[in-house]
Scaffold this active site. Sequence first.
Site, PDB file in Angstrom:
ATOM      1  N   GLU A   1       1.704  -0.419  -4.926  1.00  0.00           N
ATOM      2  CA  GLU A   1       0.604   0.476  -5.291  1.00  0.00           C
ATOM      3  C   GLU A   1       1.130   1.897  -5.245  1.00  0.00           C
ATOM      4  O   GLU A   1       1.597   2.369  -4.206  1.00  0.00           O
ATOM      5  CB  GLU A   1      -0.563   0.320  -4.306  1.00  0.00           C
ATOM      6  CG  GLU A   1      -1.790   1.088  -4.752  1.00  0.00           C
ATOM      7  CD  GLU A   1      -2.202   2.203  -3.812  1.00  0.00           C
ATOM      8  OE1 GLU A   1      -3.309   2.725  -3.987  1.00  0.00           O
ATOM      9  OE2 GLU A   1      -1.430   2.577  -2.911  1.00  0.00           O
TER      10      GLU A   1
ATOM     11  N   ASP B   1       0.832  -1.194   0.000  1.00  0.00           N
ATOM     12  CA  ASP B   1       0.000   0.000   0.000  1.00  0.00           C
ATOM     13  C   ASP B   1       0.875   1.256   0.000  1.00  0.00           C
ATOM     14  O   ASP B   1       1.846   1.338   0.757  1.00  0.00           O
ATOM     15  CB  ASP B   1      -0.890  -0.017   1.254  1.00  0.00           C
ATOM     16  CG  ASP B   1      -1.960   1.048   1.221  1.00  0.00           C
ATOM     17  OD1 ASP B   1      -2.774   1.035   0.276  1.00  0.00           O
ATOM     18  OD2 ASP B   1      -1.994   1.892   2.144  1.00  0.00           O
TER      19      ASP B   1
HETATM   20  O1  TEU Z   1      -4.689   4.188  -1.490  1.00  0.00           O
HETATM   21  C1  TEU Z   1      -3.680   5.103  -1.810  1.00  0.00           C
HETATM   22  C2  TEU Z   1      -4.168   6.385  -2.392  1.00  0.00           C
HETATM   23  O2  TEU Z   1      -3.507   7.377  -2.246  1.00  0.00           O
HETATM   24  C3  TEU Z   1      -5.462   6.480  -3.111  1.00  0.00           C
HETATM   25  O3  TEU Z   1      -5.706   5.340  -3.825  1.00  0.00           O
HETATM   26  C4  TEU Z   1      -6.542   6.868  -2.166  1.00  0.00           C
HETATM   27  O4  TEU Z   1      -7.583   5.936  -2.159  1.00  0.00           O
HETATM   28  C5  TEU Z   1      -7.126   8.185  -2.576  1.00  0.00           C
HETATM   29  O5  TEU Z   1      -6.147   9.142  -2.457  1.00  0.00           O
HETATM   30  C6  TEU Z   1      -8.332   8.555  -1.756  1.00  0.00           C
HETATM   31  O6  TEU Z   1      -8.832   9.792  -2.160  1.00  0.00           O
HETATM   32  C7  TEU Z   1      -4.360   3.144  -0.656  1.00  0.00           C
HETATM   33  C8  TEU Z   1      -5.520   2.193  -0.531  1.00  0.00           C
HETATM   34  O7  TEU Z   1      -5.791   1.613  -1.781  1.00  0.00           O
HETATM   35  C9  TEU Z   1      -6.700   2.929   0.024  1.00  0.00           C
HETATM   36  O8  TEU Z   1      -7.830   2.123   0.123  1.00  0.00           O
HETATM   37  C10 TEU Z   1      -6.317   3.427   1.410  1.00  0.00           C
HETATM   38  O9  TEU Z   1      -7.357   4.207   1.928  1.00  0.00           O
HETATM   39  C11 TEU Z   1      -5.037   4.254   1.356  1.00  0.00           C
HETATM   40  O10 TEU Z   1      -4.007   3.607   0.635  1.00  0.00           O
HETATM   41  C12 TEU Z   1      -4.508   4.466   2.741  1.00  0.00           C
HETATM   42  O11 TEU Z   1      -4.046   3.261   3.273  1.00  0.00           O
END
Ligand code: TEU
Length: 518
Positions: free
Chosen positions: A250, A198
């Site tokens: 990610e 993540d």
């Molecule tokens: O997401 C990282 C991220 O920065 C974006 O995908 C985020 O969902 C977006 O900025 C929201 O407006 C990851 C995860 O996929 C997400 O579900 C989590 O909330 C986030 O990290 C924090 O752990």
Amino acid sequence: MTVTDDWWRGAAIYQVYPRSFADGNGDGIGDLAGVRARLPYLAELGIDAIWFSPWYPSPMADGGYDVADYRDIDPAFGTLADAEALITEAHALGIRIIIDIVPNHCSDQHPWFAEALRSPSARKRFWFREGRGELPPNDWQSRFGGPAWTRVPDGSWYLHLYASEQPDLNWTEPEVHEEFEDVLRFWFDRGVDGFRIDVADGLVKDPELPDVGGAAERLPYSDMDGVHEIYRAWRKIADSYPDKRIFVGEMWLPDPERFALYLRSDELHSGFNFDFLACPWEPDRLRAVIQSTVDAHAPVGAPATWVLSNHDVTRHVTRYGRSGDTGFDFADRRHGTPVDRELGTRRARAAALLTMALPGGVYVYQGEELGLWEIEDLPDELRQDPVFARTKGSDPGRDGCRIPIPWSAPFGESWLPMPAEWAGYTAEVQESRPDSMLHLYRKALALRPGDGAMEWIDLGPDVLAFRREDGFCCVVNLGCTPISLPEHESVLLASGPGAVEGEELAPDAAVWLREASA
Ligand code: TEU
Ligand code: CA
């Protein structure tokens, strides 16, 4: 397949968001018993691996991305023994298991943070700073809206790039490195085949924490050496196990070149390609994104990955059915834009064939194989995503893509309500209809070519067409009139009923062909 195979290079990986996948005990929350019961469904779908969004104990301030204990399972989902049984059962069906690791931040309920609150001497694992008078230490904004700093009772502030319940960990501290390395071993020892990392680009911060003019998405992450150090160590741990274990990063990064900096054959194996996901349903834009993705990956030896939807973004049936812009942007979800769902579904079918024909790995987000769409009319009082509250409702958040999967009707109670209309879209109903999205996904997953090379075929500006190995060829018509198909020996798969009529491909349709052998 032997254990040394690079199985992940061309893998189809199915994303399970545990809370919403399948509820085994009828309490309205998805759980591991539910997943175990659906493993045969996933095996039949034809996927190579499952990626689990976080299943750890969590207060669920951010749907599990606020982890309180990295070595256990949330009681709502089951037990560690359930996870071990699930891994064994999946392996027996030939399905590998990838789990989410959340190293950028933990939950404010994690013992480390509780300790930090009690004693200032235990704050090094986080980013505690003094404020500027009554103002936070710098101008960083949370990616969920509002300031990225929260003040504790003794007056200090701590950094959180996401919700205030998610304090950022400080990766300049060796103890943080050691802890996560140990967590990796903990799960590798239990048979996990890989990790989805993540916010993989966010761990190494400029220790000066300089002002950036407010833009949360553009923090100065300049220290690539620090990043490589972390993932090289992780990769060493993975490689100390007999069979191949992988990492998928990610990262939402502004350009593919920057993205490729994070990929190295001895570090991160692959990363998500969000340019493709965010791209509108337009031939020139898609062609450019596909080409730049392939170009950026080639020199680093990493396979590309292709994603249409996940638990953070508007489901693509909805995006592609919108009037006007069909792309995706966190800055404006264009929530409530009129949607022609039939059009969106037709395009989603074509997009599935496009995505699964491209070289590299492909991710399927739970429910896209059923053609589910975004639920945009959830009542505000039911919304759970912290994004909704932190932006004071200006961003509705991500609940609309996290509605539980409709297995069969009638639906029981669930943590987010399921729309009555989904009774016509259950896995059970689609099983009995050969033309359903479910059957299309099964056929496509069975026939898709995986990793390798691609070569464009020019069939005009409105058409995306390319060939892969063994005469496999994919044609997608993004124009508004039918096009003539190139010469071929046979039609392998068409995106839907009416997609191919005679020698023509309908608008917003795709087809896989076997070219005539020379
Ligand atoms: O997401 C990282 C991220 O920065 C974006 O995908 C985020 O969902 C977006 O900025 C929201 O407006 C990851 C995860 O996929 C997400 O579900 C989590 O909330 C986030 O990290 C924090 O752990
Ligand atoms: Ca349950």
